[in-house]
Every structure is written in C-alpha cells, then in structure tokens.
Design an enzyme around this catalytic site. Structure first.
Site, PDB file in Angstrom:
ATOM      1  N   HIS A  72     -15.099 -12.066   3.184  1.00 15.06           N
ATOM      2  CA  HIS A  72     -14.429 -12.428   1.934  1.00 15.06           C
ATOM      3  C   HIS A  72     -12.924 -12.501   2.147  1.00 15.06           C
ATOM      4  CE1 HIS A  72     -12.969  -8.265   1.051  1.00 15.06           C
ATOM      5  NE2 HIS A  72     -14.065  -7.909   1.690  1.00 15.06           N
ATOM      6  N   ASP A  74     -10.935 -12.641  -0.651  1.00 11.96           N
ATOM      7  CA  ASP A  74     -10.287 -12.019  -1.810  1.00 11.96           C
ATOM      8  C   ASP A  74      -9.915 -10.579  -1.488  1.00 11.96           C
ATOM      9  OD1 ASP A  74     -13.130 -11.466  -1.850  1.00 11.96           O
ATOM     10  OD2 ASP A  74     -12.872 -10.636  -3.864  1.00 11.96           O
ATOM     11  N   ASP A 105      -9.177  -5.234   5.222  1.00 15.75           N
ATOM     12  CA  ASP A 105     -10.337  -5.567   4.377  1.00 15.75           C
ATOM     13  C   ASP A 105     -10.151  -6.926   3.716  1.00 15.75           C
ATOM     14  OD1 ASP A 105     -12.692  -5.352   2.963  1.00 15.75           O
ATOM     15  OD2 ASP A 105     -11.900  -3.933   1.496  1.00 15.75           O
ATOM     16  N   GLU A 143     -15.926 -10.846  -3.439  1.00 16.80           N
ATOM     17  CA  GLU A 143     -16.535  -9.598  -2.979  1.00 16.80           C
ATOM     18  C   GLU A 143     -15.916  -8.389  -3.657  1.00 16.80           C
ATOM     19  OE1 GLU A 143     -17.558  -6.109  -0.533  1.00 16.80           O
ATOM     20  OE2 GLU A 143     -15.574  -6.860  -1.043  1.00 16.80           O
ATOM     21  N   GLU A 144     -14.601  -8.438  -3.862  1.00 16.51           N
ATOM     22  CA  GLU A 144     -13.913  -7.314  -4.489  1.00 16.51           C
ATOM     23  C   GLU A 144     -14.063  -7.335  -6.007  1.00 16.51           C
ATOM     24  OE1 GLU A 144     -12.971  -5.017  -2.768  1.00 16.51           O
ATOM     25  OE2 GLU A 144     -12.122  -5.688  -0.855  1.00 16.51           O
ATOM     26  N   GLU A 172     -16.714  -6.597   7.683  1.00 14.06           N
ATOM     27  CA  GLU A 172     -16.126  -5.479   6.932  1.00 14.06           C
ATOM     28  C   GLU A 172     -15.520  -4.458   7.900  1.00 14.06           C
ATOM     29  OE1 GLU A 172     -15.578  -4.886   3.847  1.00 14.06           O
ATOM     30  OE2 GLU A 172     -16.758  -6.406   2.805  1.00 14.06           O
ATOM     31  N   HIS A 363      -7.095  -1.036   1.064  1.00  9.89           N
ATOM     32  CA  HIS A 363      -6.829  -0.815  -0.363  1.00  9.89           C
ATOM     33  C   HIS A 363      -5.609   0.074  -0.601  1.00  9.89           C
ATOM     34  CE1 HIS A 363     -11.157  -1.901  -1.907  1.00  9.89           C
ATOM     35  NE2 HIS A 363     -10.789  -2.650  -0.877  1.00  9.89           N
TER      36      HIS A 363
END
EC number: 3.5.1.18
Length: 393
Positions: A72, A74, A105, A143-144, A172, A363
């Site tokens: 992903h 995003d 990520d 995905e997020e 991931e 994150h």
C-alpha cells in the site's frame, strides 16, 4: 539496482498520500513499472459512505507460475509537522537513513520490490527470460483506512479478469530488530465489541427509585475476561480480549446514570472464527446472570473483515528464508504477531508471506529506515525472484 530503489523510495515519500489521498504515489510507481515493461491498470473502487480509492495492478509475463508482490502507498497522518526533524514528505537522507511518513510502512519495501523486479526483468533473470513465469503487483491506497475499496476489491477484479497467483509477498514491515529476523506467515484475527448495560436514572440519595447499570457492566466485564479464551496454538499465541474504554457520559456526582458502556477488542487465533468467538462471549455474559430488576444489557459486535489465517510453512517459505539467510546471515523467525494487514484478503487466493523492513519507527514522528536496509531488501527480493523462476534441472 540499489540506487534505483533509493531513488524510487524518495520519490514515493515525496507524495503526500495520507489515506484516502493518493498524492501522486501510484503515478510514480506506475511510471517506474511501465518503463520496466509491465502492463499496468489503474482501478478505482467505491463504497457508499467511504471515499473512492485508486489502486494499481501491474503484470509482466503471460505464463505460470505467478509471483505477486502486494502493498500500500497510503500512509497515516503525520501529526504535528513541526515535531519532525525534516519535512515528513521530503524524503530526506541523513546519517544513513531515509526520513519520511511511510518509509517503514511501507513505501521503502514497495521501492525495493519494484526495483528488484525491474532489475530481474531487465537482466533477463534465470528462468523468466525463457517465459517460465510472471510477476504481478497489487498496490492499494486503502490499507491504513477502512480497507473496503482496496486490496479486497482489487483481488476480486483481477480474479474476474482471469488473473491467478501462485504465491504472494506483502512488503509490510515484518522485521523486528534487524532486517531479515522475521517473516510473517499469518495474522491473528480482530473483533470489536460493545457491551452496554441499561438501567434507570435517578437520584443517588434514593437508589431504590433507580437502577444502577454500572455494577452489572462490571460483573459482565469480569465474566468476559476471567478465564483465558484459549492457550494458543502451534503458530499463534493465546487469544486476548482488551477492554479499551468504559464510559457512562455522566458529569454529575448525585445522579445514577441510565446506561454504561464498555468497548473491547479481541485479537484471536485460528481456534476461532468471529462468529464462534461472539457466541462464546454471549454464553459467558448469559452465564454471569446478565439481568436484574430494572437492568439489562446488550452485547454487540462490529462486522469483522479480519479473520485469523495461517500460511503453513512449505517450500516457498524455505525459498524466501534461504534468500534472507544468504544476504543477512539470519534465520528468520516465522511469526503471526502484530496487527492486521491486507494479507488477510490475499490468503483466500494464494499462499502469502509478509516480509519487509524493520518497523521500529512506523507511524511515529521522524519515521525512517536505513538506506542500507532498503538496498539489502531489494537484493533479497531479487534473490527470491531468481530462485522462484529458476528452471528445473
């Protein structure tokens, strides 16, 4: 190859692709893959009450086996940009690391497997040059977020077109302390629930005229958590229920509230489905004596699109682990820990593993990954391709 992986990573990091915005990230990746000879498709999916999401599918080759890479573009919000050392969408390099939201990520891994695939194809890698396989990419921007208009629908779209996948690697950030120390071979399921106790509001000085729901709520929560759900399985730890909020919404000291609510999440292993787990919790609540004079309760569960799954270790697992060992010297642990990922959708179509960069800063403010890790990851992915498409002797 390593230089293109770093350049592509930085280009992706400069795209402000906070869910649900694409920020140009898919266009950057699509252009890179097209230049490498991949056929690409941009597909937008919609769902009432959710934003439209752009997705990318790419493939080179027309024969089996098909090895897919999934991920992903995003990312989660950056928080306060002023707290970052560099522009969170700048892709800056400092002290041997690439900084930016999504570096771990998982834009770093996307750059690594795209660069590896381009290098493999351009170099006419063993087996592939003879038309003995295909490489595919499944890339989403959801995905997020709710994960409703992303990988799940992209897989269905591809399947309807006749696309079939033999194996898949999701990029991931699976590694823990060092690149290559962990491969994810499955994930726990996730189920959200709400327990609401209903009473009768009244003055605290006259409790006989009211019915306080809080003692019932506490008794029911104790019943739900008193006994372990299980002891774990060969590849999974024990299932775990965590209460995440308890609330009455009552600002007064002299009022017995009319209701009280608790919310909880369960991460569950392959002994359970969402349905069987919900049934067990309802049984525990009922056995606790869930109703008294004037007080009752409701136990409800959110729709679950995150079941537990496992990819049993096989020859493909061994192939990926050997590629990791050859580059890093590490024997990766086979793990099912962590949160959910889009691998939960892919497992219905083919065996799937997750392997990517260390995720220590994902994150977080100042998210970053080591430049050398991105380079090494690209080399590992290329080694996987070489082994996967090697002609049989």
């Amino acid at each position: 190859m390593s230089a293109s992986a770093i350049d592509l990573c930085r280009a992706l990091l400069r795209c402000p692709s906070v869910t649900p915005q694409d920020g140009g990230a898919l266009g950057v990746l699509e252009a890179f893959l097209k230049a490498a000879g991949f056929a690409t498709h941009r597909v937008v999916f919609s769902e009432p009450g959710t934003p439209d999401i752009d997705n990318l599918y790419a493939r080179i080759g027309v024969t089996a086996p098909v090895l897919a890479f999934a991920g992903h573009t995003d990312v989660v919000p950056v928080g306060d940009p002023a707290r970052w050392r560099f522009d969170p969408f700048g892709g800056e390099i400092a002290e041997g690391a690439i900084f930016g939201r999504g570096a771990a990520d998982m834009k770093g891994a996307i750059a690594a497997f795209a660069a590896a695939a381009a290098d493999f194809v351009g170099g006419h890698g063993s087996g592939y040059a003879e038309g003995k396989g295909s490489i595919a990419f499944l890339i989403t921007g959801d995905e997020e977020g709710p994960a409703l208009n992303g990988t799940q629908k992209l897989l269905a779209w591809a399947h309807e077109r006749g696309e079939r996948f033999d194996h898949c690697i999701v990029g991931e950030p699976s590694s823990r302390a060092r690149l290559g120390d962990t491969i994810k071979i499955g994930r726990r399921g996730s189920l959200n629930g709400t327990l609401e106790a209903h009473g009768r509001q009244g003055h605290v000085a006259y409790p006989e005229r009211a019915a306080n729901p809080i003692p019932l709520l506490l008794r029911l929560l104790a019943a739900l958590t008193a006994a372990p759900l299980d002891q774990g399985t060969a590849h999974f730890s024990a299932s775990n229920l965590e209460v995440v909020s308890v609330d009455t919404g009552n600002p007064a000291f002299n009022v017995i509230p009319a209701q009280s609510r608790a919310r909880f999440n369960i991460r569950f292993n392959d002994l359970w489905s969402a349905e069987s787990l919900a049934a067990e919790l309802r049984r525990r609540a009922a056995a606790a004596g869930g109703r008294t004079d004037g007080v009752g309760y409701d136990l409800t569960f959110e729709p679950c699109n995150a079941p537990s799954f496992i990819t049993e270790p096989d020859a493909f697992t061994t192939l990926v682990a050997q590629a990791i060992r050859d580059k890093t010297g590490l024997t990766p642990e086979l793990s099912t820990t962590g949160g959910t990922s889009d691998a939960r959708f892919i497992c219905a179509f083919c065996p799937v593993l997750e392997f990517g960069l260390p995720g220590a800063t994902m994150h977080m403010v100042d998210e970053h990954v080591a430049v050398n890790d991105v380079k090494a990851l690209a080399e590992i992915y290329k080694a996987v391709l070489e082994r996967y498409f090697q002609p049989a002797d």
